[in-house]
Scaffold this motif. Sequence first.
Motif, mmCIF file in Angstrom:
data_model
loop_
_atom_site.group_PDB
_atom_site.id
_atom_site.type_symbol
_atom_site.label_atom_id
_atom_site.label_comp_id
_atom_site.label_asym_id
_atom_site.label_seq_id
_atom_site.Cartn_x
_atom_site.Cartn_y
_atom_site.Cartn_z
ATOM 1 N N GLY A 149 1.203 1.169 7.472
ATOM 2 C CA GLY A 149 1.404 -0.244 6.791
ATOM 3 C C GLY A 149 0.612 -0.470 5.720
ATOM 4 O O GLY A 149 0.459 -1.646 5.082
ATOM 5 N N VAL A 150 -0.255 -0.141 5.471
ATOM 6 C CA VAL A 150 -1.251 -0.329 3.954
ATOM 7 C C VAL A 150 -1.562 0.737 2.761
ATOM 8 O O VAL A 150 -1.589 1.763 2.917
ATOM 9 C CB VAL A 150 -2.980 -0.098 5.245
ATOM 10 C CG1 VAL A 150 -3.868 -0.884 3.747
ATOM 11 C CG2 VAL A 150 -3.034 -1.782 6.377
ATOM 12 N N CYS A 151 -1.331 0.396 1.518
ATOM 13 C CA CYS A 151 -1.275 1.157 0.306
ATOM 14 C C CYS A 151 -2.552 1.540 0.417
ATOM 15 O O CYS A 151 -3.917 1.305 0.015
ATOM 16 C CB CYS A 151 -0.789 0.197 -0.278
ATOM 17 S SG CYS A 151 -0.544 0.957 -1.836
ATOM 18 N N ASP A 152 -2.877 3.171 0.095
ATOM 19 C CA ASP A 152 -4.009 3.488 -0.703
ATOM 20 C C ASP A 152 -4.344 3.352 -1.420
ATOM 21 O O ASP A 152 -5.848 3.330 -2.398
ATOM 22 C CB ASP A 152 -4.066 4.757 -0.511
ATOM 23 C CG ASP A 152 -3.977 6.105 0.793
ATOM 24 O OD1 ASP A 152 -3.476 5.198 1.993
ATOM 25 O OD2 ASP A 152 -3.288 6.974 1.434
ATOM 26 N N GLU A 153 -4.043 3.087 -2.350
ATOM 27 C CA GLU A 153 -4.009 2.701 -3.977
ATOM 28 C C GLU A 153 -4.740 1.115 -4.039
ATOM 29 O O GLU A 153 -5.832 1.062 -4.467
ATOM 30 C CB GLU A 153 -3.002 2.550 -4.756
ATOM 31 C CG GLU A 153 -2.095 3.980 -5.105
ATOM 32 C CD GLU A 153 -2.689 5.308 -5.333
ATOM 33 O OE1 GLU A 153 -3.453 4.851 -6.096
ATOM 34 O OE2 GLU A 153 -2.294 6.181 -5.243
ATOM 35 N N CYS A 154 -4.141 0.200 -3.470
ATOM 36 C CA CYS A 154 -4.574 -1.445 -3.490
ATOM 37 C C CYS A 154 -4.505 -1.926 -2.442
ATOM 38 O O CYS A 154 -5.161 -3.159 -2.081
ATOM 39 C CB CYS A 154 -3.910 -2.415 -4.247
ATOM 40 S SG CYS A 154 -2.271 -2.277 -3.876
ATOM 41 N N GLY A 155 -4.399 -1.643 -1.512
ATOM 42 C CA GLY A 155 -4.940 -2.353 -0.040
ATOM 43 C C GLY A 155 -3.347 -2.763 0.418
ATOM 44 O O GLY A 155 -3.620 -4.015 0.991
ATOM 45 N N GLY A 156 -2.212 -3.170 -0.235
ATOM 46 C CA GLY A 156 -1.125 -4.163 -0.718
ATOM 47 C C GLY A 156 -0.550 -3.451 1.248
ATOM 48 O O GLY A 156 -0.894 -2.087 1.566
#
Length: 218
Positions: A149-156
């Motif tokens: 549930g968390v974006c690897d790129e930006c933490g979104g």
Amino acid sequence: MRIVLVGPPGAGKGTQAAYLAKNLSIPHISTGDLFRANISQGTDLGKQAKAYMDAGDLVPDEVTIGMAEDRLDQADAVEGFLLDGFPRNVNQARALDGYLERNAIRLDGVLDLEVPESEVVRRIAGRRTCRNNSAHTFHVESRKPKTDGVCDECGGELYQRSDDSEQTVRNRIEVYHRETEPIIEFYKQQGLVVTISALGPVHEVTQRAMDALRRDQA
């Protein structure tokens, strides 16, 4: 080469179109880009399209056809092009035939990307998009984020877009069967269709497509 690319939603048309256009040194012309360009530039066709879209209506064929013909008239498309998302139905295919005939040119091939419906649903319904940046996409099976549930790129936050839900995907497939698939038969009657499997790694599908197009031109 002058190519039309067809296939159901989730077949990877946009990805393949970009690679093929680069390999063949021809412009990739997508319906989405046509709409965005005409609307952002404030052309007459763009204003018409925006009025329909703002009202929640489908953009009529004649507007889409006008945009496509204007784009094909541009200098970079004179020696070849790859059409992605146009024609979308037989009416548009007939209009494209008319344009090509008036300009004394012809299509070299119609590349049909074949994917089982179950795979289309798996690909799209499993997609998760970052709320901060829609270019950051993951997949619940094939490209899992490090933290669920968390974006690897930006933490979104990752979420499933409403148009990626299974029911919406199945509805889109139905629309494809009803409206777009008939153009494959239309072009088969002209001996133009080359069908390949769009399963497997992206580079393998691209190579498969290139080989099929070369064979078709031999």
